[in-house]
Scaffold this motif. Structure first.
Motif, PDB file in Angstrom:
ATOM      1  N   LEU A 232       0.831  -1.198   0.000  1.00 12.21           N
ATOM      2  CA  LEU A 232       0.000   0.000   0.000  1.00 12.21           C
ATOM      3  C   LEU A 232       0.870   1.255   0.000  1.00 12.21           C
ATOM      4  N   ALA A 233       1.981   1.221   0.741  1.00 10.01           N
ATOM      5  CA  ALA A 233       2.898   2.360   0.755  1.00 10.01           C
ATOM      6  C   ALA A 233       3.522   2.581  -0.617  1.00 10.01           C
ATOM      7  N   ARG A 234       3.867   1.506  -1.310  1.00  7.00           N
ATOM      8  CA  ARG A 234       4.407   1.623  -2.668  1.00  7.00           C
ATOM      9  C   ARG A 234       3.367   2.222  -3.608  1.00  7.00           C
ATOM     10  N   ARG A 235       2.122   1.848  -3.426  1.00  5.29           N
ATOM     11  CA  ARG A 235       1.040   2.423  -4.239  1.00  5.29           C
ATOM     12  C   ARG A 235       0.924   3.922  -3.973  1.00  5.29           C
ATOM     13  N   GLU A 236       1.029   4.300  -2.699  1.00  4.91           N
ATOM     14  CA  GLU A 236       0.944   5.713  -2.342  1.00  4.91           C
ATOM     15  C   GLU A 236       2.108   6.502  -2.919  1.00  4.91           C
ATOM     16  N   ASP A 237       3.308   5.917  -2.896  1.00  3.66           N
ATOM     17  CA  ASP A 237       4.476   6.594  -3.461  1.00  3.66           C
ATOM     18  C   ASP A 237       4.274   6.843  -4.952  1.00  3.66           C
ATOM     19  N   ALA A 238       3.717   5.835  -5.638  1.00  2.00           N
ATOM     20  CA  ALA A 238       3.486   5.978  -7.075  1.00  2.00           C
ATOM     21  C   ALA A 238       2.460   7.070  -7.344  1.00  2.00           C
ATOM     22  N   MET A 239       1.414   7.117  -6.524  1.00  2.00           N
ATOM     23  CA  MET A 239       0.388   8.151  -6.699  1.00  2.00           C
ATOM     24  C   MET A 239       0.952   9.533  -6.424  1.00  2.00           C
ATOM     25  N   THR A 240       1.839   9.628  -5.442  1.00  4.16           N
ATOM     26  CA  THR A 240       2.460  10.914  -5.118  1.00  4.16           C
ATOM     27  C   THR A 240       3.292  11.426  -6.277  1.00  4.16           C
ATOM     28  N   LEU A 241       3.917  10.503  -6.985  1.00  4.64           N
ATOM     29  CA  LEU A 241       4.736  10.872  -8.136  1.00  4.64           C
ATOM     30  C   LEU A 241       3.888  11.155  -9.374  1.00  4.64           C
ATOM     31  N   GLY A 242       2.575  11.003  -9.225  1.00  2.63           N
ATOM     32  CA  GLY A 242       1.684  11.290 -10.340  1.00  2.63           C
ATOM     33  C   GLY A 242       1.632  10.187 -11.363  1.00  2.63           C
ATOM     34  N   ALA A 243       2.082   8.998 -10.984  1.00  2.00           N
ATOM     35  CA  ALA A 243       2.084   7.871 -11.913  1.00  2.00           C
ATOM     36  C   ALA A 243       0.939   6.946 -11.580  1.00  2.00           C
ATOM     37  N   ALA A 244       0.791   5.917 -12.384  1.00  2.00           N
ATOM     38  CA  ALA A 244      -0.235   4.921 -12.116  1.00  2.00           C
ATOM     39  C   ALA A 244       0.145   4.145 -10.880  1.00  2.00           C
ATOM     40  N   ALA A 245      -0.855   3.491 -10.250  1.00  2.00           N
ATOM     41  CA  ALA A 245      -0.621   2.781  -8.996  1.00  2.00           C
ATOM     42  C   ALA A 245       0.365   1.651  -9.169  1.00  2.00           C
ATOM     43  N   ASP A 246       0.537   1.151 -10.382  1.00  2.00           N
ATOM     44  CA  ASP A 246       1.443   0.024 -10.592  1.00  2.00           C
ATOM     45  C   ASP A 246       2.751   0.459 -11.238  1.00  2.00           C
ATOM     46  N   SER A 247       3.100   1.743 -11.113  1.00  2.00           N
ATOM     47  CA  SER A 247       4.311   2.225 -11.760  1.00  2.00           C
ATOM     48  C   SER A 247       5.561   1.604 -11.171  1.00  2.00           C
ATOM     49  N   SER A 248       5.473   1.144  -9.920  1.00  2.00           N
ATOM     50  CA  SER A 248       6.635   0.509  -9.320  1.00  2.00           C
ATOM     51  C   SER A 248       6.718  -0.958  -9.687  1.00  2.00           C
ATOM     52  N   GLY A 249       5.910  -1.366 -10.597  1.00  2.00           N
ATOM     53  CA  GLY A 249       5.879  -2.758 -11.039  1.00  2.00           C
ATOM     54  C   GLY A 249       4.490  -3.087 -11.503  1.00  2.00           C
ATOM     55  N   SER A 250       4.346  -4.186 -12.224  1.00  2.00           N
ATOM     56  CA  SER A 250       3.028  -4.571 -12.704  1.00  2.00           C
ATOM     57  C   SER A 250       2.113  -4.892 -11.541  1.00  2.00           C
ATOM     58  N   ALA A 251       0.821  -4.858 -11.787  1.00  2.00           N
ATOM     59  CA  ALA A 251      -0.149  -5.155 -10.734  1.00  2.00           C
ATOM     60  C   ALA A 251      -0.065  -6.623 -10.357  1.00  2.00           C
ATOM     61  N   LEU A 252      -0.550  -6.931  -9.173  1.00  2.00           N
ATOM     62  CA  LEU A 252      -0.563  -8.322  -8.728  1.00  2.00           C
ATOM     63  C   LEU A 252      -1.304  -9.191  -9.727  1.00  2.00           C
ATOM     64  N   ALA A 253      -0.777 -10.367  -9.976  1.00  2.00           N
ATOM     65  CA  ALA A 253      -1.440 -11.301 -10.882  1.00  2.00           C
ATOM     66  C   ALA A 253      -2.753 -11.769 -10.274  1.00  2.00           C
ATOM     67  N   ALA A 254      -3.678 -12.162 -11.151  1.00  2.00           N
ATOM     68  CA  ALA A 254      -5.018 -12.522 -10.689  1.00  2.00           C
ATOM     69  C   ALA A 254      -4.990 -13.653  -9.671  1.00  2.00           C
ATOM     70  N   ASP A 255      -4.172 -14.667  -9.917  1.00  2.00           N
ATOM     71  CA  ASP A 255      -4.124 -15.790  -8.979  1.00  2.00           C
ATOM     72  C   ASP A 255      -3.495 -15.381  -7.661  1.00  2.00           C
ATOM     73  N   ASP A 256      -2.540 -14.443  -7.716  1.00  2.00           N
ATOM     74  CA  ASP A 256      -1.914 -13.944  -6.496  1.00  2.00           C
ATOM     75  C   ASP A 256      -2.915 -13.112  -5.696  1.00  2.00           C
ATOM     76  N   VAL A 257      -3.698 -12.299  -6.395  1.00  2.00           N
ATOM     77  CA  VAL A 257      -4.739 -11.508  -5.744  1.00  2.00           C
ATOM     78  C   VAL A 257      -5.721 -12.422  -5.011  1.00  2.00           C
ATOM     79  N   GLN A 258      -6.163 -13.476  -5.706  1.00  2.00           N
ATOM     80  CA  GLN A 258      -7.121 -14.410  -5.128  1.00  2.00           C
ATOM     81  C   GLN A 258      -6.534 -15.097  -3.895  1.00  2.00           C
TER      82      GLN A 258
END
Length: 272
Positions: A232-258
């Motif tokens: 969540l902190a990494r997501r916040e850092d990306a948002m602060t930089l004005g980038a997409a939430a997954d700018s620090s890496g791709s979003a979690l894979a669907a199976d990982d999310v589940q």
């Protein structure tokens, strides 16, 4: 106290012991005293847990405490037949109103449950959590979760009403009445708990899945990288930089999310 032990004690003290009191305590105590004793045991246990053992004051404990007090107060409404069936089903209706109705009105109480489950321990984390919960997909999941829990309680209440109406036929304040109530409780206090727990598990999984889907992927950069607050902190850092939430890496894979959502839900039940 572990969650698994707490769940075991809730079932034992909240359901099993009152049934035994109704079954075997009516003769020595008298019908009315046995009925009231069986009704008060779960109330005393909930208040003891709330005020002495866990001493946690939040939405869930407040709701459980108020519901228990309501059931205790209703025990002094001496009715039988149709009115008893109504009385014994009131708590299910209240749960439907609290979960289902609030979700339909756009202010699901499942938001409070999510905050409680993840327990942000600093003002900064609480702000980060609130921003995540404000996301449309997460809000939609919380609404659906509330409706699922509410509808399940409404259906359980209807079943509880029918079972009581058909099985509790004796007049109030008689040994036969207590015995019939014990027989009904042996069914409803155990069987009807199962769909409610299943609904809550899937509701929690639904909420957590929506949350984790918005967090960046764990690339193993450090041993803590997959932990919720780190992501969540990494997501916040990306948002602060004005980038997409997954700018620090791709979003979690669907199976990982589940998998993470299911694990988080299991932790709510003390199963992991």
């Amino acid at each position: 106290m572990s969650k698994s032990l707490k769940l075991t004690l809730d079932i034992l003290i909240g359901a099993a012991i009152p049934i035994l009191v109704l079954k075997y305590g009516t003769e020595p105590l008298g019908a009315l005293n046995a009925y009231l004793t069986a009704a008060m045991i779960p109330v005393v246990w909930v208040l003891l847990d709330l005020l002495v053992i866990t001493r946690r004051f939040n939405f869930i404990t407040a709701f459980v405490g108020l519901t228990s007090l309501m059931r205790g107060a209703l025990a002094f409404w001496y009715v039988d037949g149709l009115l008893f069936a109504v009385k014994d089903s009131v708590s299910y209706v209240v749960s439907f109103l609290v979960f289902g109705a609030t979700a339909l009105l756009g202010s699901p109480v499942t938001r409070a449950i999510a905050l409680q489950g993840l327990s942000p321990d600093t003002p900064e984390r609480e702000q980060q959590m609130n921003r995540l919960l404000d996301e449309p997909t997460v809000g939609s999941a919380m609404k659906k979760a509330g409706i699922l829990i509410g509808v399940t309680n409404l259906a359980a209440g209807a079943i509880n009403f029918v079972i009581n109406y058909r099985m509790v036929l004796a007049p109030f304040n008689t040994p036969a009445f207590n015995d019939q109530v014990a027989n009904v409780n042996a069914i409803t206090r155990f069987v009807l708990v199962l769909p409610d727990m299943v609904a809550i598990f899937f509701a929690f999984s639904m909420m957590y899945k929506a949350m984790y889907a918005l967090l960046p992927a764990d690339h193993g950069a450090d041993s803590d990288a997959g932990e919720f607050w780190t992501l969540l902190a990494r997501r916040e850092d990306a948002m602060t930089l004005g980038a997409a939430a997954d700018s620090s890496g791709s979003a979690l894979a669907a199976d990982d999310v589940q998998a993470r959502a299911a694990r988080q839900a299991r932790e709510e039940f003390g199963l992991s």
